[in-house]
Each structure stands twice: as C-alpha cells, then as structure tokens.
Design a protein around this motif. Structure first.
Motif, short mmCIF file in Angstrom:
data_model
loop_
_atom_site.label_atom_id
_atom_site.label_comp_id
_atom_site.label_asym_id
_atom_site.label_seq_id
_atom_site.Cartn_x
_atom_site.Cartn_y
_atom_site.Cartn_z
N GLU A 130 44.66 38.04 30.38
CA GLU A 130 44.91 38.74 31.64
C GLU A 130 43.74 38.54 32.60
OE1 GLU A 130 47.44 40.65 32.96
OE2 GLU A 130 48.66 39.87 31.32
N PHE A 188 43.51 36.69 36.31
CA PHE A 188 43.36 37.69 37.36
C PHE A 188 42.79 37.06 38.63
CE2 PHE A 188 40.74 41.13 39.30
CZ PHE A 188 41.78 41.93 39.70
N ASP A 202 41.72 38.03 42.58
CA ASP A 202 41.49 39.13 43.51
C ASP A 202 40.89 38.56 44.79
OD1 ASP A 202 41.26 41.65 44.56
OD2 ASP A 202 39.29 41.99 43.70
N GLY A 262 39.74 40.95 51.05
CA GLY A 262 40.40 41.11 52.36
C GLY A 262 40.36 42.55 52.82
N GLU A 288 42.03 46.00 53.92
CA GLU A 288 43.25 46.74 53.59
C GLU A 288 43.35 47.96 54.48
OE1 GLU A 288 44.73 47.28 49.27
OE2 GLU A 288 42.58 46.98 49.15
N ARG A 347 46.56 54.55 50.27
CA ARG A 347 46.83 53.16 50.64
C ARG A 347 48.29 52.98 51.01
NH1 ARG A 347 42.43 50.23 49.09
NH2 ARG A 347 41.16 51.34 47.58
N ARG A 386 31.93 49.12 49.00
CA ARG A 386 33.19 49.36 49.72
C ARG A 386 32.84 49.72 51.16
NH1 ARG A 386 36.45 54.15 47.50
NH2 ARG A 386 35.09 55.33 48.87
N ASP A 446 37.09 46.40 50.08
CA ASP A 446 36.70 47.01 48.81
C ASP A 446 36.41 45.92 47.78
OD1 ASP A 446 36.35 48.54 46.57
OD2 ASP A 446 38.09 49.84 46.93
N GLN A 447 35.17 45.79 47.44
CA GLN A 447 34.79 44.81 46.40
C GLN A 447 34.03 45.55 45.30
OE1 GLN A 447 35.41 41.23 46.10
NE2 GLN A 447 37.03 42.13 47.33
N ARG A 476 37.86 49.19 41.62
CA ARG A 476 39.12 48.71 42.17
C ARG A 476 39.65 47.51 41.37
NH1 ARG A 476 39.80 44.67 45.34
NH2 ARG A 476 41.80 44.37 46.35
N ARG A 477 38.73 46.64 41.00
CA ARG A 477 39.15 45.44 40.25
C ARG A 477 39.73 45.84 38.89
NH1 ARG A 477 35.22 40.37 41.32
NH2 ARG A 477 35.35 40.40 43.56
N LYS A 536 41.09 48.68 38.17
CA LYS A 536 42.38 49.33 38.42
C LYS A 536 43.46 48.29 38.69
CE LYS A 536 42.43 53.49 40.57
NZ LYS A 536 42.27 54.36 41.73
N LYS A 537 43.11 47.30 39.46
CA LYS A 537 44.08 46.25 39.81
C LYS A 537 44.47 45.43 38.58
CE LYS A 537 44.86 43.21 43.70
NZ LYS A 537 44.24 42.45 44.78
N LEU A 538 43.48 45.20 37.73
CA LEU A 538 43.72 44.41 36.52
C LEU A 538 44.74 45.11 35.61
CD1 LEU A 538 42.81 41.98 34.74
CD2 LEU A 538 41.09 43.48 33.78
N ARG A 592 46.96 47.40 36.57
CA ARG A 592 48.17 47.87 37.26
C ARG A 592 49.38 47.03 36.86
NH1 ARG A 592 46.99 48.99 43.25
NH2 ARG A 592 46.00 50.83 42.37
#
Lengths: 508, 125
Positions: A12, A16, A18, A21, A23, A89, B103, B113-114, B118-119, B121-123, B125
C-alpha cells in the motif's frame, strides 16, 4: 499472518501517491442539535458532502444553507463528536449512495449501509454504482402515459381506484386506519405477478419495532426476495429521516433506468415533512404555515415527480410511488396533506369510522380517486367493476333508510341489499391480497347478482369455497383470465355455469 | 436587534475611515462604550478579528496560518514569513497532533497540508 499484514502495508505504501496541492477547507464555528455552522469553504455547493475531522474519526455533513460568511450543514453522523474549531473539507461531490442488485432482500440506511446484520451489501464497494440522492425528474419527452396496471390485490382498490405503473397514488388517513397494511398488501401481491416490480419500502420516522415487524412479514411471505427496506426509524437523526425517501427514490431510479418496474412506498411523508421542518428551524430558515419552511411543497413535488413511466426509447421502466400521509382527526385540509394531494395522481382515503365499523380496508370510496389508473386497469376487472362505484354510491345514499326496510319499495330494497352484499364482498383482511383473476371472478359474481341470495355472514365462506371449486373443477377459468387479462364470452359462460353450480352445492 | 461582530467591525472601520486624523481614539472609545451599552462585550474578540479581516482585505493582505508539529527556531519561522507579502498576517501555531511536516492555511479557506498526520490518514482511507 503478521508477515502478510506487513507485506500488504508495504504494498500500500509503495503504491501511495500524494500530490501536493491546495485544498478547500473550513472550520466549525457552531455545533449542536444535529446541525453545524461552518466558516470558510466559500466555494461549497448546495447539497455538497462535507467531511468534518474529529478526534473520533471523520463525520459527514451535507451543506444546506449557503450564506455570505457561513455554511449551515446537517450532520449525518455522531453529532456529539463534532467540536468548535474542527476542520472541514469539501468533497466536491453531492450526497450519493452506492446502489446495486445486491440491495434486493436487504434493509439499508438512507446512506446505503446495511442495517439488517447480514454483512456488507457489496463484496467490493468499488463495484457498486454510485447515484446522487437528488436527481432531476424525467422530462416530458422521456415519459409515456400510464397504461400498465399495478395490482394491489385489494378488491376495493383494484376495482374502483386502480393504480398504474408509474403513477403516484397517495394513501391518506388517520392513525390506525390501515395505511401501511394497504402498502404492504400491494408489495405482497407482486409475488405472483408475471412482470414483478422491484419493491422498495421506505420507513421514515417509524418505530423500530414496526420496521422489524414489516421485515418479518415480508420474509415470512417470501416477499423480501424482491424488496428493499430503507430504514430511518424514529431514533435516527432528523437528517437521515429527511434523506430516506430520496435514497429510496434513487435506488428505485437505478432499477427503472435498467428498464425494470419499481414500486416505492414512502411511509410516511408527514413525518418526513416534520423532520424537514425540524432541520429548517434549527438552520434558522424562516418558518411559514404550521412552521413548515417555504419550500415544503417543492420538497415533496420534486420527490414525487421522479415517479414516472419511461418511454421505450428510455428503457421503458417505471417507478410507481405510494406515498403515505397521516392526517389528524381526518383533517385532509391541513397543509402537508393538501400539498401531497395536489401533487399525486389520486388518493386512497381511509376513514377511522369505517375501520371501527369493521369495514376493512376502510376506504372511503367517495373521497378516493385515481386520476390516471383507469387507463391501466385490466380489462377483466374493468368489465366487471364498471358499475361497482355507482352501485355503492346509490347504496350509501339509501343506507340511512335501512332501518325502515319494511316501508320501502322493492326496487329500493333490492338496491340496499345489493349494496350490503357488495360491501361484504369488498371486505378483505390485511396480508391476504388476491390475484386479479380471483378479484374479477368474485366481483363478477357479486355484480351479476348471482350471490344476492347468499346470507351476508356467509359471504367470506362462499368466496373461499367458490375459488376452491373453480380451481378444482374449472381450473382453466383462472388461467384464461390471467393470461388474456379479460373475460371473453366463452369464459363468461363457463364462469356463470361454475358459479351457479357452486351456489347449488353451497346451499346444501 | 443584536448586531453581529461583522456589522460592528464594518461600522467601526467606516467611522475610522471618515474621521479626521487624531480623532481615532475618541471614535474607538465611543465605539467600545456603545458595544458595552448593548451588552455585546463578550463579542469583542470576534469584533477585533472581523476588523483585522476587513483591514487586511482593504490593503490586499491575507491571513496565513502556519502550523508545525513542534516549535521551531525564529530563523525557520522567518523563512516562512518571507514567503508572504508585508500585508499578509502570518500566524504560527504548534499542533503536536500533526506528527511532522507543515500545514499552511490561507484565509481559513485554502490549505496546503504536507503533514504526516494527513498522509497517514490518507493512506488508511
């Protein structure tokens, strides 16, 4: 096992991506009572799905009020988890639910999540099609006139207030008058239909025990295999109760677009209006008549306009809507009932007085009407039931004179007697819908005067006996009527013979 | 009728813009007395925020919030401050829940947001 997990995680992480950008984000500035006020997100669109980040996980919300500086949003999840200052968001997508044929036979929430404890709906959620809850109703070009019957299995309705596929027929009446029973019978009766529609029962603000009972009834009658239950019980937040009929309709449209027929029951739109009123008042929208917001008519009209019969070019599917409205003390002139009466193509009006007199279904024939269904009525029923409404109306006028029976002339006495027989014939217990060919046979016998001599208390017994007799001795009568959907001269002659011979047997 | 902080802020900034030099203090004193009289003293922090926002917008500036997971040296913060114009109001925050990274939020609306949080969480999700 652990090694597998680590490998999966590595895979994964390797895949991944990312991309950095900008938001769109916002911040919760107020939260409570299932709604929240959000600053920022000035580009959010109406009905956009928002994600609120909380320490307990993400909570979804729908943008409702788009104001100059704030957004009023309705929470779809655990409201207590949302705190002031939480980050919000935008998703850029309007509220949608996953749909698919896997939903048939299941009970789902208005967000498309299984609530029947039978596991998840889809093996892979990515395989499911996603449809928006709000969609524009089919255009005039896409529609065709209603011309295919939807049999409810209830004699009084199929004979006098016929419903067609694609029609919107309101079921209206006080509490405990049998509104849900009619809708349920209509669903059960589809079991033996050749072109069986997919049935969707939308429970809005109902007691969980009642929803559980309905699911059990459907299961026991083997009707759950073609039914979907959308459940937003009284314990669900107002937002879910508000979304439930739209979810039911969106699921129905998915099947309609595939050329299938669909029957959707909204039980009930009074509670739906109440939940919308609650949300609107909390969002500080100006209250109007009976404290309902100004767009309460549009709320129901845009929902019910999505019921349609599509033309062949658009797949030929249909979505029949049976909305239910609960009146208070029989007041059909209240705000929401009049709105829905004017939107629908007719109404089945149930009366408490008739119900307590033992006349079930307690349909008030005078106030009930089907504006488009007669074009879709099966010829067999049309032929036999043409005079039914008139004869019942005449009987209602003369009913007051029943107590002076000895002083009446013979013609009046005969009309009263016929009316009493017909009233008895139209009585029908709930959860016992009749196939239309059986309805045609018993109505033929009653309106033809063949059963005038049968004592009224024995009418039900006669009816059951007649069906059994015809089935065993003249089985092809039912088959012929069911296949041709009419009673031709030869069938009529055979039917008369069968009725007369059974009357002789019954009299012995 | 209750006035919102934005209405108070608008009234104050318009009054200050139309008043002659040296009279600003009188205007502010009278404004505060008016807010107190109406029982809106509790809204003063919001009114100040709204005044700052109006003033920032007037000069073409933005509110920039830069959040780190841990405290940084002034030299690091200066590097970030140098990325924006003198009209921008740059606020630095420390939020340990971000785990790592940075952020940047502009006007409470746009976010870069870096952060590691967050990363992660995104991973998942």
């Amino acid at each position: 096992m652990q090694y597998d997990l680590v490998e999966k995680l590595k895979k994964e992480i390797a895949g991944f991506r990312d991309e950095p950008g900008l938001e769109s984000v916002g911040t919760v500035v107020e939260a409570g009572d299932g709604i929240t006020k959000i600053s920022g997100l000035s580009k959010a669109q109406a009905q956009e799905l928002l994600v609120i980040e909380t320490p307990d996980g993400d909570v979804f919300a729908v943008a409702f009020n788009l104001e100059e500086h704030f957004i009023g949003a309705v929470l779809l999840g655990e409201a207590t988890a949302v705190r002031v200052g939480a980050r919000v968001r935008g998703t850029g997508a309007v509220l949608s639910i996953p749909v698919g044929k896997e939903m048939i036979g299941r009970a789902v929430s208005p967000l498309g999540v299984a609530v029947d404890g039978k596991g998840s709906l889809f093996k892979d959620i990515d395989d499911a099609e996603t449809v928006p809850l709000e969609r524009k109703a089919p255009s005039v070009v896409a529609r065709e006139s209603v011309n295919v019957p939807l049999h409810t299995g209830i004699k009084a309705i199929d004979a006098m207030i016929p419903i067609g596929r694609g029609q919107r027929e309101l079921i209206i009446g006080d509490r405990q008058t049998g509104k849900t029973a009619i809708a349920l019978d209509a669903i059960l009766n589809q079991k033996n239909e050749l072109n069986r529609p997919v049935c969707i029962y939308v429970a809005i603000g109902q007691k969980s025990a009642k929803i559980a009972r309905i699911i059990r009834v459907l299961e026991e009658a083997d009707a759950l295999k073609y039914t979907i239950v959308v459940s937003a019980p009284a314990s669900a937040p107002a937002a879910l109760q508000y979304l439930a009929p739209f979810a039911g309709c969106a699921i129905g449209e998915y099947f309609m677009d595939q050329g299938k027929d669909v029957l959707v029951v909204y039980d009930d739109l009074s509670k739906h209006a109440d939940s919308y009123r609650e949300l609107s008042l909390l969002l500080r929208r100006p209250p109007g008549r009976e404290a309902y917001p100004g767009d309460i008519f549009f709320l129901h009209s845009r929902l019910l306009e999505r019921a349609a019969r599509l033309s062949r070019e658009f797949g030929g599917g249909s979505l029949t809507a049976l909305p239910i409205i609960e009146t208070k003390l029989g007041d059909i002139s209240a705000y929401v009932p009049t709105n829905v009466i004017s939107i629908t193509d007719g109404q089945i009006y149930l009366e408490s007085d008739l119900f307590t007199k033992g006349l079930r279904p307690a349909v008030n024939v005078g106030l009930s009407v089907s504006r488009v269904g007669s074009a879709a009525q099966t010829k067999a029923i049309k032929k036999v039931a043409g005079r039914l409404r008139l004869e019942l109306a005449q009987f209602r006028e003369l009913e007051a004179f029943v107590q002076f029976a000895s002083d009446l002339d013979d013609a009046t006495k005969a009309k009263i007697h016929r009316g009493q027989i017909l009233t008895e014939v139209l009585k029908q217990s709930d959860l016992q819908p009749l196939a239309f060919e059986r309805e045609a046979v018993i109505l033929f016998a009653a309106l033809g005067g063949y059963i005038d001599e049968i004592p009224r208390p024995r009418i039900k017994e006669f009816e059951a006996g007649l069906f059994g007799y015809i089935e065993s001795m003249h089985g092809d009568v039912f088959t012929k009527i069911a296949s041709s959907r009419m009673i031709d001269d030869a069938t009529e002659a055979e039917l008369i013979g069968a009725i007369k011979s059974f009357i002789e047997i019954f009299a012995q | 009728m209750k006035y919102t902080p934005r209405i108070y802020a608008k009234a104050l900034t318009e009054s200050l813009a139309s008043v002659s030099e040296g009279k600003e203090t009188d205007i502010i004193k009278r404004f505060l007395a008016s807010v107190h009289k109406r029982g809106d003293t509790r809204s003063l922090p919001d009114i100040i925020d709204a005044v700052s926002e109006i003033e920032r917008r007037r000069v073409g500036g933005r509110l920039v919030e830069v959040a780190f997971a841990r405290r940084h040296k002034k030299s690091v913060l200066d590097v970030f401050r140098a990325l924006f114009t003198k009209h921008d109001e740059v606020v630095f925050r420390t939020e340990p829940e971000l785990v790592a990274g940075v952020r940047i939020t502009i006007d409470g609306e746009r976010e870069f947001d870096q952060t590691a949080s967050r990363r992660i969480k995104k991973l998942f999700r």
